[in-house]
Design an enzyme around this catalytic site. Structure first.
Site: not given
Ligand code: EPZ
Length: 416
Positions: A22-23, A92, A116, A121-122, A124-125, A305, A327, A397
């Site tokens: 999926k990811n 999301r 979610c 789920r910010p 900003d990055l 995950d 995380i 999902r």
């Molecule tokens: C991806 O989410 C995956 N989803 C998630 O899988 C997975 O848990 C996550 O990466 C971590 O491995 C998809 O790939 C579709 P992040 P993503 O940006 O990209 C914070 C599942 O169960 N953050 O690495 O959203 C964020 O809030 C899902 O399959 C900011 O602060 O993950 C989180 O605490 C759940 N600002 C942390 O970083 C930002 O701009 C990691 O988020 C972006 C993220």
């Protein structure tokens, strides 16, 4: 969409093929917008999140159709660059379309993605990276209005290795003039798979899977065929299921290197794990034992995950295991539901303490989120009697058909 009914207490035996990831396929579906032609995605999993992405692509004016397990996307003549609120809220991670739309159209408009079940789920990055490439982004009124007529490649650093921000930066860099270097990039295997798809399309991306990714922007693109990598979290889920229920299973089509921290934890708990070229075998005889603290971390650390499903596998282990979820802010929503089975788990902020119990009793549970719901399925296999799991839409999902796969391994599981 019915509830899941699982009769626990039966060991799992047999083999199952693991679905596409999926990811990986979600950012790849966004990336199909980059090329004014056809992309063929083989081993594409049939998931609710994939369906949501198809709806977004069709809204943009792309065509998408299934041929067996292959999804064929035609992005030759898209007409729109906006994603309406109802489609943004359907998934999301739809923010992953932003970079690709900016690359193709030079502009984009979408609503701020909602939070979610895992907490805020910010993004900003994501926005910081796109602004460094030259995008002008207005965030007023809950919508993002982005102008990027002239994206220019440059060196940019992510303040943390966000998976989605890395993917958005790569996709925007593909449409930027010159070279982009992304430092502190996320290293998840799904980013390597995205790079492989982009390369099949003619893009020039290097370093996927490492902390430094370089992109030569605005390369000529052509029709692409790509086979989606196997889903390492689905594989982790099924290994956890066999660890919970006992038995002897083989997963086919998996790359054991992508889930080595999970197999190491299961081995430490007392499972016999053997890894082959594209298969993993797990045997569990006798009671599991507690393991050293499990701390979730960006890849190659222990995957967030897989936290819930490993917890579910350890509910009846001998001893106490500590989990630290680093995380996401709210990723223990499955705990109260698991305690309905008789599990002994206490949560303090990011820490969950799991004290193994001798027995679990089947109970009614409500799925709270995608991986929390999967954890309830895993735990139900180790409980005596029947368990019911509601709100299974969360689980669909990310799992094509978790009951079909577990039944193939001998589980007594049905949907009513
Ligand atoms: C991806 O989410 C995956 N989803 C998630 O899988 C997975 O848990 C996550 O990466 C971590 O491995 C998809 O790939 C579709 P992040 P993503 O940006 O990209 C914070 C599942 O169960 N953050 O690495 O959203 C964020 O809030 C899902 O399959 C900011 O602060 O993950 C989180 O605490 C759940 N600002 C942390 O970083 C930002 O701009 C990691 O988020 C972006 C993220």
């Amino acid at each position: 969409m019915g509830d899941y009914y699982i009769q626990g207490g039966r060991a799992l035996e047999g083999e199952v093929q693991v679905q596409g990831a999926k990811n990986s396929v979600l950012p790849i579906l966004a990336a199909t917008i980059l090329h004014p032609g056809t992309s063929v995605l083989k081993n594409c999993p049939r998931l609710r999140d994939v369906e949501a992405s198809i709806q977004i692509l069709r809204h943009l004016g792309c065509k998408a159709r299934w041929e067996g397990d292959a999804l064929i996307v035609d992005a030759s003549a898209p007409e729109r660059w906006d994603i309406p609120d109802h489609l943004m809220r359907s998934m999301r991670s739809s923010v992953i379309f932003l970079g690709a739309i900016l690359s193709r159209f030079g502009r984009a408009e979408l609503s701020m993605p909602g939070g979610c079940e895992l907490g805020p789920r910010p993004i900003d990055l994501h926005l910081a990276a796109l602004r460094q490439l030259g995008a002008v982004i207005d965030e007023g009124g809950g919508r993002l209005r982005c102008e990027a007529a002239d994206l220019r490649g440059r060196e940019l650093t992510l303040s943390m290795p966000s998976v989605g921000a890395t993917e958005n930066a790569v996709l925007a860099a593909c449409g930027s003039r010159g070279t982009t270097t992304i430092l502190n990039a996320a290293r998840e295997p799904e980013i390597m798979d995205l790079e492989n798809f982009l390369a099949a399309m003619g893009c020039r991306v290097h370093g996927g899977g490492s902390s430094t990714i370089t992109v030569e922007g605005r390369q000529p693109t052509h029709d692409a065929v790509h086979t989606v990598m196997p889903d390492r979290i689905v594989a982790a889920t099924y290994l956890a299921a066999a660890a919970a229920a006992g038995g002897d299973i083989v997963l086919r089509g998996v790359d054991y290197r992508h889930l080595s921290t999970v197999t190491a934890a299961l081995h430490e708990a007392g499972c016999l794990v053997e890894s082959g070229e594209d298969a993993i075998r797990l045997q569990r005889r006798g009671r599991l034992r507690a393991i050293r603290p499990v701390r979730t971390a960006p890849y190659p650390g222990f995957p967030t995950d897989a936290q819930a499903v490993l917890m579910a596998a350890l509910l009846r282990s001998q001893g106490t295991t500590v989990f630290v979820e680093n995380i996401f802010d709210s990723r223990y929503r499955h705990v109260d539901e698991l305690c309905r089975l008789g599990a002994d788990i206490r949560v303090e902020g990011r820490v969950a303490v799991v004290c193994g119990v001798e027995r679990l009793q089947g109970a009614a549970m409500e799925s709270t989120d995608l991986r929390g719901g999967a954890a309830m399925v895993v735990a139900a296999l180790a409980a005596e009697g029947e368990s019911r799991i509601g709100s299974t839409a969360h689980i669909r999902r990310g799992y094509e058909d978790i009951l079909r796969d577990l039944r193939q391994l001998g589980a007594a599981a049905e949907e009513r």
